[in-house]
Design an enzyme around this catalytic site. Sequence first.
Site, PDB file in Angstrom:
ATOM      1  N   GLY A  14       1.512  17.872  57.278  1.00 50.56           N
ATOM      2  CA  GLY A  14       0.897  17.459  58.535  1.00 50.56           C
ATOM      3  C   GLY A  14      -0.289  18.303  58.956  1.00 50.56           C
ATOM      4  N   CYS A 223       6.463 -15.528  58.169  1.00 46.41           N
ATOM      5  CA  CYS A 223       5.212 -15.815  57.464  1.00 46.41           C
ATOM      6  C   CYS A 223       5.140 -17.309  57.144  1.00 46.41           C
ATOM      7  CB  CYS A 223       5.158 -15.003  56.187  1.00 46.41           C
ATOM      8  SG  CYS A 223       3.822 -15.490  55.074  1.00 46.41           S
ATOM      9  N   CYS A 226       5.338 -17.677  52.998  1.00 44.93           N
ATOM     10  CA  CYS A 226       6.508 -17.309  52.194  1.00 44.93           C
ATOM     11  C   CYS A 226       7.783 -17.217  53.027  1.00 44.93           C
ATOM     12  CB  CYS A 226       6.264 -16.005  51.444  1.00 44.93           C
ATOM     13  SG  CYS A 226       6.355 -14.542  52.477  1.00 44.93           S
ATOM     14  N   CYS A 248       1.735 -13.102  55.914  1.00 41.43           N
ATOM     15  CA  CYS A 248       1.943 -11.712  55.520  1.00 41.43           C
ATOM     16  C   CYS A 248       0.601 -10.990  55.404  1.00 41.43           C
ATOM     17  CB  CYS A 248       2.608 -11.626  54.144  1.00 41.43           C
ATOM     18  SG  CYS A 248       4.356 -12.004  54.130  1.00 41.43           S
ATOM     19  N   CYS A 254       3.681 -11.169  49.633  1.00 35.82           N
ATOM     20  CA  CYS A 254       3.715 -12.610  49.911  1.00 35.82           C
ATOM     21  C   CYS A 254       3.714 -13.403  48.595  1.00 35.82           C
ATOM     22  CB  CYS A 254       2.521 -12.989  50.767  1.00 35.82           C
ATOM     23  SG  CYS A 254       2.674 -14.571  51.610  1.00 35.82           S
TER      24      CYS A 254
END
Lengths: 269, 257
Positions: A14, A223, A226, A248, A254
């Site tokens: 970080g 979606c 899909c 997606c 997808c």
Amino acid sequence: MIRRAILKAIAVPGYQVPFASREMPMPYGWGTGGVQVTAAILGRADVLKVIDQGADDTTNAVSIRRFFARTSGIATTTRTTEATIIQTRHRIPETPLREGQTLVYQVPIPEPLRFLEPRETETRQLHALAEYGAMHVKLYEDISRHGHIATTYAYPVEVAGRYVMDPSPTPKFDNPKMDQSPALQLFGAGRERRIYAVPPYTSVRSLDFEDHPFRVQQFDQPCALCGAEGVYLDEMLLDDAGRRMFVCSDTDHCEGRRADGHVGTGDAV
Amino acid sequence: MSAPLLQVRGLTKRYGARLGCADVSFDIDPGEVLAIVGESGSGKSTLLSLVATELAPDAGTVSYRMRDGVLRDLAGLSEAERRALMRTDWGFVRQDAAQGLRMAVSAGGNVGERLMGLGERHYGRIRGTALDWLGRVEIAADRIDDPPTRFSGGMRQRLQIARNLVTSPRLVLMDEPTSGLDVSVQARLLDLIRRLAAALGLAVIIVTHDLAVARLLSHRIMVMRAGRVIETGLTDRVLDDPEHAYTQLLVSSVLAA
């Protein structure tokens, strides 16, 4: 030199490691940081995938993938499961990553405290002393203005219980995927000259309030192509009559689902 | 007599060949209000910056009695300790509110920042405390989500006070808090400061060029000229019976209302 910065970044999760960012054959803001990190870690056996907003077929993704294929002769793919290195702008793939994979983020503004504190000398001091009270001021402002935490991308996280980090402009939907991820996550900011990292299996906690806990975006429908639920959806405009479709954002996910026989309604809304 | 809260000894600061302030020493007891008066350029603000550890002195020490009762030289604190002290046990009300506030952040966020810095992570409680403090400094509750850019000068100063007092500090430094405000707003602000200081038992160091402010607020007064303290004593004594020629001049130059 960049590898040293990467090693240091991994050693101090970080923490933003300054590095001498180089000229790249592309403008700042197009992924110069990500390209440098990727170039520094590519090995002969690596398979590279590049996504932009989750898609493998946008200009930026295609150009960067082709650039590495041509200059390094490396194998490329669009399949998340086949890739060893995935360079990304603004998304984490829906397919869970595994050990041995590396996710390289393109980062525009690495400093999460920047909006509250314009002075770099001061933000470094705040990081050094772990003085992160100001971070919550931003969240406080969100709640007081909108009634909930309205930050939806670049949502600040605390890494390994120490440094507060900007996860790059990924939607906060992806924040939980960063936590305890088996993959190595590297962040490169070319213009701002910073590299930072989240090593595998590191805690990544999204900042929040006790009475306003962190929540990810929810979508009303699956979606349209899909039928996937619980994934991040893009809103596509279909025509000038304002018809829209939610699909997606992760194109590989997808396509994979459709190849497996999943079908959405195909309906516009 | 209780032990002093703040002990200043021999503070000296030079800006190259020019003198900021020279050999200033004083003590402040808990709950005591000290006014530092003098004309522009007399070293008042330099002295305040030295006390606030924003400037490093060329000579001298500033010692503060921490909450554990131990008097410590502030120069010996680590940066983390120093900053923690400044944002919990001390307050600093600036002449220019834009320096003491986050102008882009709402009033509630301004008041709540110190609490969040101390680890408060409950939005409802932070907001409750902010509302309470806005009420105490006479800012209407429905202004809590407005940024200070939409506040008047007097309201900004009152918001600064709320922002500083929310962590119950024991010492507050004020640099010309009333200058630039019109007279009626000044009076209201001074009245507020006096009430809060008395109610909370605050020790206050207030820098001002306005003797009326010193008269109204302070127990003791320190007169500075050309970087040196030329007279010090109880406020009424100094203002009613000044000893030093310069103080006499200063007092006599005030128009009687």
